[in-house]
Design a protein around this motif. Structure first.
Motif, PDB file in Angstrom:
ATOM      1  N   ASP A 365      27.636   7.884  48.412  1.00  0.00           N
ATOM      2  CA  ASP A 365      27.672   9.148  49.155  1.00  0.00           C
ATOM      3  C   ASP A 365      28.849   9.173  50.137  1.00  0.00           C
ATOM      4  O   ASP A 365      29.511  10.206  50.295  1.00  0.00           O
ATOM      5  N   MET A 366      29.105   8.050  50.791  1.00  0.00           N
ATOM      6  CA  MET A 366      30.195   7.980  51.766  1.00  0.00           C
ATOM      7  C   MET A 366      31.545   8.213  51.092  1.00  0.00           C
ATOM      8  O   MET A 366      32.440   8.830  51.670  1.00  0.00           O
ATOM      9  N   PHE A 367      31.698   7.748  49.858  1.00  0.00           N
ATOM     10  CA  PHE A 367      32.968   7.877  49.155  1.00  0.00           C
ATOM     11  C   PHE A 367      33.209   9.276  48.597  1.00  0.00           C
ATOM     12  O   PHE A 367      34.272   9.530  48.019  1.00  0.00           O
ATOM     13  N   ALA A 368      32.288  10.175  48.797  1.00  0.00           N
ATOM     14  CA  ALA A 368      32.455  11.528  48.253  1.00  0.00           C
ATOM     15  C   ALA A 368      33.702  12.209  48.802  1.00  0.00           C
ATOM     16  O   ALA A 368      34.333  13.014  48.115  1.00  0.00           O
ATOM     17  N   GLY A 369      34.102  11.889  50.023  1.00  0.00           N
ATOM     18  CA  GLY A 369      35.248  12.577  50.618  1.00  0.00           C
ATOM     19  C   GLY A 369      36.438  11.706  50.911  1.00  0.00           C
ATOM     20  O   GLY A 369      37.391  12.151  51.573  1.00  0.00           O
ATOM     21  N   ILE A 370      36.427  10.450  50.448  1.00  0.00           N
ATOM     22  CA  ILE A 370      37.533   9.538  50.749  1.00  0.00           C
ATOM     23  C   ILE A 370      37.938   8.781  49.493  1.00  0.00           C
ATOM     24  O   ILE A 370      37.185   8.686  48.529  1.00  0.00           O
ATOM     25  N   ASP A 371      39.152   8.231  49.533  1.00  0.00           N
ATOM     26  CA  ASP A 371      39.666   7.458  48.403  1.00  0.00           C
ATOM     27  C   ASP A 371      39.475   5.951  48.580  1.00  0.00           C
ATOM     28  O   ASP A 371      39.430   5.214  47.593  1.00  0.00           O
ATOM     29  N   ALA A 372      39.396   5.494  49.810  1.00  0.00           N
ATOM     30  CA  ALA A 372      39.232   4.068  50.074  1.00  0.00           C
ATOM     31  C   ALA A 372      38.806   3.882  51.521  1.00  0.00           C
ATOM     32  O   ALA A 372      38.947   4.788  52.353  1.00  0.00           O
ATOM     33  N   VAL A 373      38.286   2.699  51.826  1.00  0.00           N
ATOM     34  CA  VAL A 373      37.925   2.309  53.185  1.00  0.00           C
ATOM     35  C   VAL A 373      38.878   1.217  53.646  1.00  0.00           C
ATOM     36  O   VAL A 373      39.193   0.283  52.892  1.00  0.00           O
ATOM     37  N   LEU A 374      39.361   1.324  54.880  1.00  0.00           N
ATOM     38  CA  LEU A 374      40.232   0.324  55.476  1.00  0.00           C
ATOM     39  C   LEU A 374      39.453  -0.463  56.524  1.00  0.00           C
ATOM     40  O   LEU A 374      38.758   0.125  57.352  1.00  0.00           O
ATOM     41  N   ALA A 375      39.588  -1.785  56.498  1.00  0.00           N
ATOM     42  CA  ALA A 375      38.809  -2.618  57.407  1.00  0.00           C
ATOM     43  C   ALA A 375      39.468  -3.984  57.534  1.00  0.00           C
ATOM     44  O   ALA A 375      40.328  -4.341  56.723  1.00  0.00           O
ATOM     45  N   PRO A 376      39.072  -4.771  58.522  1.00  0.00           N
ATOM     46  CA  PRO A 376      39.523  -6.163  58.545  1.00  0.00           C
ATOM     47  C   PRO A 376      38.922  -6.922  57.375  1.00  0.00           C
ATOM     48  O   PRO A 376      37.756  -6.713  57.024  1.00  0.00           O
ATOM     49  N   THR A 377      39.706  -7.803  56.755  1.00  0.00           N
ATOM     50  CA  THR A 377      39.123  -8.676  55.741  1.00  0.00           C
ATOM     51  C   THR A 377      38.123  -9.614  56.397  1.00  0.00           C
ATOM     52  O   THR A 377      37.012  -9.809  55.897  1.00  0.00           O
ATOM     53  N   LEU A 378      38.501 -10.197  57.532  1.00  0.00           N
ATOM     54  CA  LEU A 378      37.647 -11.123  58.276  1.00  0.00           C
ATOM     55  C   LEU A 378      37.718 -10.789  59.758  1.00  0.00           C
ATOM     56  O   LEU A 378      38.724 -10.269  60.233  1.00  0.00           O
ATOM     57  N   PRO A 379      36.680 -11.127  60.520  1.00  0.00           N
ATOM     58  CA  PRO A 379      36.716 -10.881  61.968  1.00  0.00           C
ATOM     59  C   PRO A 379      37.536 -11.915  62.737  1.00  0.00           C
ATOM     60  O   PRO A 379      37.818 -11.718  63.918  1.00  0.00           O
ATOM     61  N   ALA A 380      37.890 -13.043  62.087  1.00  0.00           N
ATOM     62  CA  ALA A 380      38.569 -14.137  62.784  1.00  0.00           C
ATOM     63  C   ALA A 380      39.579 -14.789  61.845  1.00  0.00           C
ATOM     64  O   ALA A 380      39.531 -14.585  60.625  1.00  0.00           O
ATOM     65  N   VAL A 381      40.469 -15.586  62.409  1.00  0.00           N
ATOM     66  CA  VAL A 381      41.457 -16.316  61.624  1.00  0.00           C
ATOM     67  C   VAL A 381      40.837 -17.613  61.110  1.00  0.00           C
ATOM     68  O   VAL A 381      39.635 -17.838  61.230  1.00  0.00           O
ATOM     69  N   ALA A 382      41.657 -18.488  60.544  1.00  0.00           N
ATOM     70  CA  ALA A 382      41.172 -19.741  59.976  1.00  0.00           C
ATOM     71  C   ALA A 382      40.533 -20.628  61.039  1.00  0.00           C
ATOM     72  O   ALA A 382      41.125 -20.880  62.096  1.00  0.00           O
ATOM     73  N   ALA A 383      39.336 -21.098  60.745  1.00  0.00           N
ATOM     74  CA  ALA A 383      38.651 -22.026  61.643  1.00  0.00           C
ATOM     75  C   ALA A 383      39.295 -23.406  61.565  1.00  0.00           C
ATOM     76  O   ALA A 383      39.942 -23.756  60.569  1.00  0.00           O
ATOM     77  N   ARG A 384      39.115 -24.176  62.613  1.00  0.00           N
ATOM     78  CA  ARG A 384      39.580 -25.564  62.581  1.00  0.00           C
ATOM     79  C   ARG A 384      38.660 -26.378  61.672  1.00  0.00           C
ATOM     80  O   ARG A 384      37.470 -26.104  61.566  1.00  0.00           O
ATOM     81  N   ALA A 385      39.210 -27.368  61.006  1.00  0.00           N
ATOM     82  CA  ALA A 385      38.400 -28.246  60.176  1.00  0.00           C
ATOM     83  C   ALA A 385      37.322 -28.898  61.040  1.00  0.00           C
ATOM     84  O   ALA A 385      37.610 -29.417  62.121  1.00  0.00           O
ATOM     85  N   GLY A 386      36.082 -28.818  60.581  1.00  0.00           N
ATOM     86  CA  GLY A 386      34.963 -29.363  61.339  1.00  0.00           C
ATOM     87  C   GLY A 386      34.332 -28.403  62.310  1.00  0.00           C
ATOM     88  O   GLY A 386      33.274 -28.698  62.882  1.00  0.00           O
ATOM     89  N   GLU A 387      34.971 -27.248  62.517  1.00  0.00           N
ATOM     90  CA  GLU A 387      34.416 -26.234  63.422  1.00  0.00           C
ATOM     91  C   GLU A 387      33.268 -25.517  62.719  1.00  0.00           C
ATOM     92  O   GLU A 387      33.445 -24.963  61.635  1.00  0.00           O
ATOM     93  N   LEU A 388      32.094 -25.518  63.326  1.00  0.00           N
ATOM     94  CA  LEU A 388      30.913 -24.967  62.678  1.00  0.00           C
ATOM     95  C   LEU A 388      30.656 -23.520  63.035  1.00  0.00           C
ATOM     96  O   LEU A 388      29.979 -22.799  62.287  1.00  0.00           O
ATOM     97  N   ALA A 389      31.172 -23.069  64.197  1.00  0.00           N
ATOM     98  CA  ALA A 389      30.867 -21.713  64.653  1.00  0.00           C
ATOM     99  C   ALA A 389      32.003 -21.186  65.509  1.00  0.00           C
ATOM    100  O   ALA A 389      32.764 -21.955  66.117  1.00  0.00           O
ATOM    101  N   PHE A 390      32.114 -19.865  65.522  1.00  0.00           N
ATOM    102  CA  PHE A 390      33.013 -19.185  66.460  1.00  0.00           C
ATOM    103  C   PHE A 390      32.204 -18.770  67.683  1.00  0.00           C
ATOM    104  O   PHE A 390      31.052 -18.338  67.557  1.00  0.00           O
ATOM    105  N   THR A 391      32.794 -18.890  68.859  1.00  0.00           N
ATOM    106  CA  THR A 391      32.155 -18.424  70.092  1.00  0.00           C
ATOM    107  C   THR A 391      32.841 -17.149  70.535  1.00  0.00           C
ATOM    108  O   THR A 391      34.046 -17.135  70.806  1.00  0.00           O
TER     109      THR A 391
END
Length: 464
Positions: A365-391
């Motif tokens: 239904d949302m796509f009825a009036g648009i051709d595409a959606v633009l958004a971030p691929t990810l909310p954050a950049v690459a995590a450090r190795a061993g990093e379990l969570a973003f704060t």
């Protein structure tokens, strides 16, 4: 100016030089294999390097082209394949000890298509074990070897970013093509569900799994899609619909296109530098002639429960027998997920599938009036190795897997085509991705938008 080494060429550039006989497939393959030998001890992108087989394929390609039998843009070009896809006579381990001795007798459908197009397959790239994660612990990010390459197609993303191949194949169940594309600064396309056959590919979640390319440019992704897309009776999920020429129309620009910008969800919890880069990219597309329209994403609170409510039990069903026989050989994190999936009720799984239908209807239904959606691929950049969570600034900790899957899962739940293209770098020099989500089987439109942005900027020209 120093001369360009063959391994530095993008897929489309190498293809043109091979077609015009300015570059031989053997010369390109030798250069790429030398690059792998020089770098991969540190990057760890490859589970197996198929050197002798690659050289043999390159020699055969050279002879065919010299004889006037040019097969197309992938003929003689070096491609890497994620270690989930079967390669006849070459181990396919899924980066797991449970399949250390698995040597398939036949190729996966995508590998068949690549070889039929004359591609030179240089090796198998590492995955997070059975694609069940976003870290790919065997591999490092070429932009910063202390950081992860994303996953599960982390080996493919790192190999393309480090120019150890002209293109690579990944799989995407919760973002596993787009996540490594974003954090490694490459282009990554998750096609529409059913566009590319998954025959001969180890499954994570059969109703969410997709196969797609990772490349150095949007045009390169289009060229790979021309080869790997198509109906396959052996994969009942594939759709018998016409396959377009994905490269046609790439230079058409974005005038007369209406692009949706989400008011909710995608920008709710995001690194400020990532948000700034993505919003600048959206503004650039408006400058190029696109009409922007704000949209509200339907049922956003259901995306993560539905994604994991489907993925976890389907993965456990696939691995049930192996888990009984070889459970101790799985890595700890993957075994934990597989055992947890066996505790989920069938009623919960069915409810998650019904919720997915509701989400798909809302997006339609949302796509009825648009051709595409633009958004971030990810909310954050690459995590450090061993990093379990973003704060986050408000003190909330979010596991890395939840953070990355949160913005990529809608593409899997809806099955819609989704492209990640580089759109900038943060203050530490780490890549950021713009995500373009389109209508069903509208890969050419998604690629057209990505190409317009890529042409107007120089982010894709930068290398680690």
């Amino acid at each position: 100016m120093n001369p360009v080494e063959p391994y530095e060429l993008r897929l489309s550039e190498a293809a043109e030089r091979i077609r015009s006989r300015e570059l031989s497939p053997v010369e390109l393959t030798d250069s790429v294999l030398g690059r792998i030998e020089a770098l991969d001890e540190r990057v760890g992108a490859f589970a197996a390097v198929m050197g002798d087989r690659a050289v043999g394929a390159a020699r055969a390609a050279e002879q065919e082209i010299a004889g006037g039998r040019y097969r197309g843009p992938l003929h003689g070009v070096c491609i890497a394949v994620k270690d989930l896809l079967d390669t006849a006579g070459v181990p396919t381990t899924s980066s797991s000890r449970t399949r250390a001795d698995n040597v398939p007798a036949a190729n996966a459908a995508v590998v068949d298509h690549l070889e039929a197009a004359g591609a030179v397959i240089v090796g198998k790239t590492h995955t997070h074990e059975f694609a069940y994660g976003v870290i790919t612990p065997t591999t490092r990010n070429p932009w910063d070897l202390d950081r992860i390459p994303g996953g599960s197609s982390g080996g493919s993303g790192a190999a393309v970013a480090a120019r150890m191949c002209q293109g690579a194949i990944g799989t995407d169940t919760g973002g596993s093509v787009r996540i490594p594309a974003a954090v490694c600064g490459t282009v990554g396309l998750k096609p529409t569900y059913g566009r590319v056959s998954r025959r001969g590919t180890a499954s994570l979640s059969w109703s969410l799994d997709h196969i797609g390319p990772l490349t150095g440019s949007v045009r390169d992704a289009a060229l790979m899609m021309d080869v790997i897309a198509g109906y396959d009776r052996a994969d009942p999920a594939t759709r018998d619909v016409p396959v377009p020429r994905h490269g046609e129309g790439l230079s058409a620009g974005v005038e007369n296109l209406v692009l949706g910008v989400p008011r909710n969800y995608f920008f709710d919890r995001i690194d400020p530098e990532v948000e700034a880069a993505v919003r600048a990219a959206i503004g650039r597309l408006e400058d190029l002639g696109a009409e922007l329209r704000e949209v509200d994403l339907p049922h956003p609170e259901l995306y993560m429960p539905a994604e994991f409510g489907i993925l976890v039990p389907e993965a456990s069903a696939y691995h049930q027998e192996t888990l009984r026989k070889l459970g101790d050989l799985y890595t700890e994190d993957v075994r934990m997920f597989l055992e947890a999936g066996e505790l989920m009720l069938a009623t919960d799984y069915i409810r998650a599938q019904r919720v997915r239908t509701l989400i798909q209807q809302g997006w339609r239904d949302m796509f009825a009036g648009i051709d595409a959606v633009l958004a971030p691929t990810l909310p954050a950049v690459a995590a450090r190795a061993g990093e379990l969570a973003f704060t986050w600034p408000d003190g909330v900790e979010e596991p890395v897997i939840n953070c990355y899957v949160r913005t990529s899962a809608p593409g899997n739940l809806t099955g819609l085509p989704a492209l990640s293209v580089p759109c900038g770098f943060n203050s530490e020099g780490l890549p950021i991705g713009l995500q373009i989500i389109g209508r069903p089987f509208a890969e050419p439109t998604v690629l057209r938008i990505g190409a317009a942005y890529e042409t107007a900027t120089d982010w894709s020209d930068r290398h680690p």
